[in-house]
Write an enzyme that holds these catalytic residues in place. Structure first.
Site, mmCIF file in Angstrom:
data_model
loop_
_atom_site.group_PDB
_atom_site.id
_atom_site.type_symbol
_atom_site.label_atom_id
_atom_site.label_comp_id
_atom_site.label_asym_id
_atom_site.label_seq_id
_atom_site.Cartn_x
_atom_site.Cartn_y
_atom_site.Cartn_z
ATOM 1 N N TYR A 163 4.732 18.492 11.532
ATOM 2 C CA TYR A 163 6.033 17.317 11.792
ATOM 3 C C TYR A 163 7.066 18.028 11.926
ATOM 4 C CZ TYR A 163 2.048 14.467 9.611
ATOM 5 O OH TYR A 163 0.875 13.966 9.432
ATOM 6 N N TYR A 178 0.500 13.741 0.780
ATOM 7 C CA TYR A 178 0.207 14.361 2.008
ATOM 8 C C TYR A 178 0.375 15.888 2.123
ATOM 9 C CZ TYR A 178 0.838 9.439 3.403
ATOM 10 O OH TYR A 178 0.727 8.252 3.550
ATOM 11 N N CYS A 202 -2.330 33.344 10.432
ATOM 12 C CA CYS A 202 -2.191 33.957 11.874
ATOM 13 C C CYS A 202 -1.749 32.819 12.876
ATOM 14 C CB CYS A 202 -3.622 34.429 12.494
ATOM 15 S SG CYS A 202 -5.044 33.266 12.439
ATOM 16 N N GLU A 203 -0.876 32.075 12.487
ATOM 17 C CA GLU A 203 -0.107 31.474 13.474
ATOM 18 C C GLU A 203 1.348 31.408 13.441
ATOM 19 O OE1 GLU A 203 -1.724 28.515 15.257
ATOM 20 O OE2 GLU A 203 -3.700 28.735 14.283
ATOM 21 N N ARG A 261 2.785 19.931 6.508
ATOM 22 C CA ARG A 261 3.971 18.907 7.221
ATOM 23 C C ARG A 261 4.994 19.608 7.888
ATOM 24 N NH1 ARG A 261 6.631 15.960 4.715
ATOM 25 N NH2 ARG A 261 6.248 14.021 5.655
ATOM 26 N N ARG A 294 3.340 7.699 -0.183
ATOM 27 C CA ARG A 294 4.345 8.385 -0.375
ATOM 28 C C ARG A 294 5.342 8.131 -1.445
ATOM 29 N NH1 ARG A 294 6.059 11.511 4.263
ATOM 30 N NH2 ARG A 294 5.185 9.681 5.549
ATOM 31 N N GLU A 305 0.945 -1.086 0.071
ATOM 32 C CA GLU A 305 0.075 0.118 0.117
ATOM 33 C C GLU A 305 0.856 1.152 0.054
ATOM 34 O OE1 GLU A 305 -2.094 -0.483 3.664
ATOM 35 O OE2 GLU A 305 -3.098 -2.337 3.090
ATOM 36 N N PRO A 306 1.837 1.613 -1.070
ATOM 37 C CA PRO A 306 2.514 2.841 -1.079
ATOM 38 C C PRO A 306 1.760 4.026 -1.519
ATOM 39 C CG PRO A 306 2.907 1.473 -2.958
ATOM 40 C CD PRO A 306 2.005 0.647 -2.091
HETATM 41 N N1 LLP Z 1 -1.296 1.739 4.531
HETATM 42 C C1 LLP Z 1 -1.755 2.287 5.751
HETATM 43 C C2 LLP Z 1 -2.565 1.248 6.522
HETATM 44 C C3 LLP Z 1 -1.464 3.644 6.333
HETATM 45 O O1 LLP Z 1 -2.006 3.801 7.543
HETATM 46 C C4 LLP Z 1 -0.649 4.232 5.463
HETATM 47 C C5 LLP Z 1 -0.360 5.715 5.854
HETATM 48 C C6 LLP Z 1 -0.203 3.863 4.266
HETATM 49 C C7 LLP Z 1 -0.657 2.654 3.781
HETATM 50 C C8 LLP Z 1 0.610 4.669 3.293
HETATM 51 O O2 LLP Z 1 1.870 4.997 3.870
HETATM 52 P P1 LLP Z 1 2.992 5.564 3.084
HETATM 53 O O3 LLP Z 1 3.310 4.621 1.978
HETATM 54 O O4 LLP Z 1 2.388 6.944 2.327
HETATM 55 O O5 LLP Z 1 4.042 5.845 4.081
HETATM 56 N N2 LLP Z 1 0.691 12.400 6.867
HETATM 57 C C9 LLP Z 1 1.946 12.112 7.244
HETATM 58 C C10 LLP Z 1 1.719 10.420 6.798
HETATM 59 C C11 LLP Z 1 0.648 9.576 7.634
HETATM 60 C C12 LLP Z 1 0.716 8.185 6.923
HETATM 61 C C13 LLP Z 1 -0.580 7.509 7.442
HETATM 62 N N3 LLP Z 1 -0.564 6.360 6.941
HETATM 63 C C14 LLP Z 1 2.779 12.629 6.616
HETATM 64 O O6 LLP Z 1 2.656 13.739 6.113
HETATM 65 O O7 LLP Z 1 3.763 12.434 6.932
#
Ligand code: LLP
Length: 407
Positions: free
Chosen positions: A303, A361, A332-333, A299, A263, A260-261
Site C-alpha cells: 500500500y 496487519y 528478490c523484488e 504494508r 487496527r 469490530e476494531p
Molecule cells: N470488519 C470488517 C468487516 C473488515 O473488513 C475489517 C477490515 C475490519 C472489521 C477491521 O478493520 P480495522 O478496524 O482494522 O480498520 N490489510 C489492510 C487492512 C485491511 C482491512 C480489511 N478489513 C492494511 O494493512 O491496512
C-alpha cells in the site's frame, strides 16, 4: 512503549514482532468506556493480529471476535472468546464454514448476498437449526481512505444495496431456518474522519427503523471496524467522538451496539525489530539492507504505507549525521522495502532498527516467500516479556511436502 528493544532482539533474535499488552488493554478499556451506558460488544477484528495470546488477552478483558474465515472462528474459540460474542463476516463462505459456524452456535453470521442467504438457509435446514443472521449493508459512502481498504461503495465487492437488504430481511423473517437479528456495515479501514461514519450510521439506522415498522426486530447494530490510528502525523478519531456519533444516529432505538476494531486495538501496540546486515551505495543512493523483509511486513510494499523507522541505541548517533536511506530486505523484488529516504545515522552490521505501528496487519499478512521463516512474536506486559509464537524453522515450512517428495 518503554521496552528494552535491544535486550529483546538479543534474547529472541530478529526479525521479531513485539506487542505491548498494556497498550492493548488501554485501547480496549478506552473504547469500552466510550460505550458506557449502552449495551455493547467490542468484537475485535481477528484479522488484524490473530496471535492466540492477543485474542485471549482481549477475551479476558471481555472482548468478542469478528472473524472472516472458519479458521479465525476456531482461533477465537481456542483463545477462549465466548461463542455468543463471535461473529462471522466475509463475502464468500463455503458450506463447510457455514455448517461449522452453525454447529458452534456463534452469535451471528453476517450475510453479504442473497445467494449466500439461501445457502445458509439450506445448511441450517439440514442441521435442523435456526441461523442467527445479520446482513451487511453497503451504504455507498466514500470513506475517504486508501482505495484498497475502502469497502462501503457500490463499486466495492462488499455487502448488498439497501433495497436488496430489505428484501432479504423480509425473506429471512419468514424463513423457519433464519432469524434476522442483526444489521452490519463496514465502510473501510483507517478512517480518520467522522462524517462518513455518521452518514453510514444514519442510513443504516433508518433501515432499522423501517424494518422495525414491519415487525422485523433488529437487536444488533454492527458498525464494523475502521477507526484510524496514527502512523505518522494523522489527526484521527477519538473513541468518544466515535461512540457519540453512533449514539446520535441510533437515538430512540433499542439496540446492542457492536463494533469490530482491529487496527485501533493493536497497530500501535506492535513494533517490528530488524537488524542491519549491510549498507551500500548504488550510484550515490544509500541502501540499508536488513534481515526483515516484505514477507514479514508487507504494508509498505503493498500500500506504500508509511511506518516510522528508527535506529535503536546506535552509539554516538547524532541527528545531523543522518542521511536518507532506503531500508530494504533481502527478498528478490524491487518492492521489498520498509521505507524510502528514511533519515538514518551511519549504521553497522547488527545495528537494530525499530519499525513502528506494526501490530496490525503485520504478522497476519506475512508469508513464506523466498522460503523465509516467519518471525517470532513476543508479548510484553507489566515489564515482563514472553514468547507467544516461536520463530518458524525450515522444517516447519517443508513439513506438508516432505512425505510426497519423489527423488
Ligand atoms: N470488519 C470488517 C468487516 C473488515 O473488513 C475489517 C477490515 C475490519 C472489521 C477491521 O478493520 P480495522 O478496524 O482494522 O480498520 N490489510 C489492510 C487492512 C485491511 C482491512 C480489511 N478489513 C492494511 O494493512 O491496512
Amino acid at each position: 512503549m518503554s521496552i528494552d528493544t535491544k535486550a529483546l532482539a538479543d534474547k529472541y533474535g530478529t526479525p521479531l514482532y513485539v506487542y505491548d499488552f498494556d497498550y492493548i488493554e488501554n485501547r480496549y478499556t478506552t473504547l469500552k468506556e466510550a460505550f458506557a451506558g449502552k449495551k455493547s460488544i467490542i468484537n475485535y477484528a481477528v484479522k488484524a493480529n490473530s496471535n492466540l495470546s492477543v485474542i485471549a488477552y482481549l477475551a479476558k478483558l471481555g472482548a468478542g471476535a469478528d472473524c472472516v474465515s472458519i479458521g479465525e472462528v476456531q482461533r477465537a474459540l481456542t483463545a477462549g472468546v465466548s461463542k455468543y460474542k463471535i461473529i462471522f463476516s466475509g463475502v464468500g463462505k463455503r458450506d463447510d464454514e457455514i455448517r461449522a459456524a452453525l454447529e458452534h452456535d456463534i452469535l451471528l453470521l453476517n450475510l453479504e448476498s442473497e445467494a449466500e442467504m439461501k445457502r445458509v438457509e439450506m445448511v441450517a435446514k439440514e442441521l435442523g437449526k435456526e441461523a442467527r443472521i445479520s446482513i451487511r449493508v453497503n451504504p455507498n459512502i466514500d470513506p475517504q481512505t486508501h482505495p484498497y481498504i475502502s469497502t462501503g461503495l457500490h463499486e466495492n465487492k462488499f455487502g448488498v444495496e439497501l433495497d436488496m437488504a430489505k428484501r432479504m430481511y423480509i425473506y429471512a423473517n419468514k424463513s423457519e431456518f433464519l432469524n434476522p437479528v442483526g444489521i452490519h456495515f463496514h465502510i473501510g479501514s483507517q478512517l480518520t474522519k467522522l462524517s462518513p461514519i455518521k452518514e453510514a450510521c444514519g442510513i443504516v439506522a433508518d433501515l432499522v427503523r423501517s424494518l422495525k415498522a414491519i415487525n422485523i426486530d433488529i437487536k444488533f447494530f454492527d458498525v464494523g471496524g475502521g477507526i484510524g490510528v496514527v502512523y505518522d502525523e494523522e489527526v484521527t478519531i477519538s473513541a468518544k467522538e466515535y461512540t457519540q456519533v453512533i449514539f446520535e444516529m441510533t437515538k430512540g432505538l433499542d439496540l446492542t451496539l457492536l463494533c469490530e476494531p482491529g487496527r485501533y486495538m493493536v497497530a500501535n501496540a506492535g513494533i517490528f525489530l530488524t537488524k542491519v546486515l549491510y549498507e551500500k551505495n548504488n550510484g550515490g543512493k544509500r541502501f540499508v539492507i536488513v534481515d526483515g523483509a516484505m514477507n514479514d511486513l508487507i504494508r509498505p510494499s503493498l500500500y506504500n504505507a508509511y511506518h516510522k523507522i528508527e535506529a535503536v541505541g546506535v552509539e554516538g548517533a547524532k541527528e545531523y549525521e543522518n542521511t536518507p536511506a532506503d531500508v530494504v530486505g533481502p527478498v528478490c523484488e524491487s518492492g521489498d522495502f520498509f521505507g524510502k529516504d528514511v533519515p538514518l545515522p551511519p549504521l553497522e552490521h547488527n545495528d537494530l532498527l525499530m519499525i513502528h505501528s506494526a501490530g496490525a496487519y503485520g504478522f497476519t499478512m506475512a508469508s513464506n516467500y523466498n522460503t523465509r521463516a516467519k518471525a517470532a512474536e513476543v508479548a510484553v506486559q507489566a515489564g515482563k516479556d514472553r514468547l507467544i509464537r516461536q520463530r518458524e524453522t525450515y522444517e516447519d515450512q517443508v513439513r506438508l511436502e516432505l512425505e510426497y517428495l519423489e527423488k
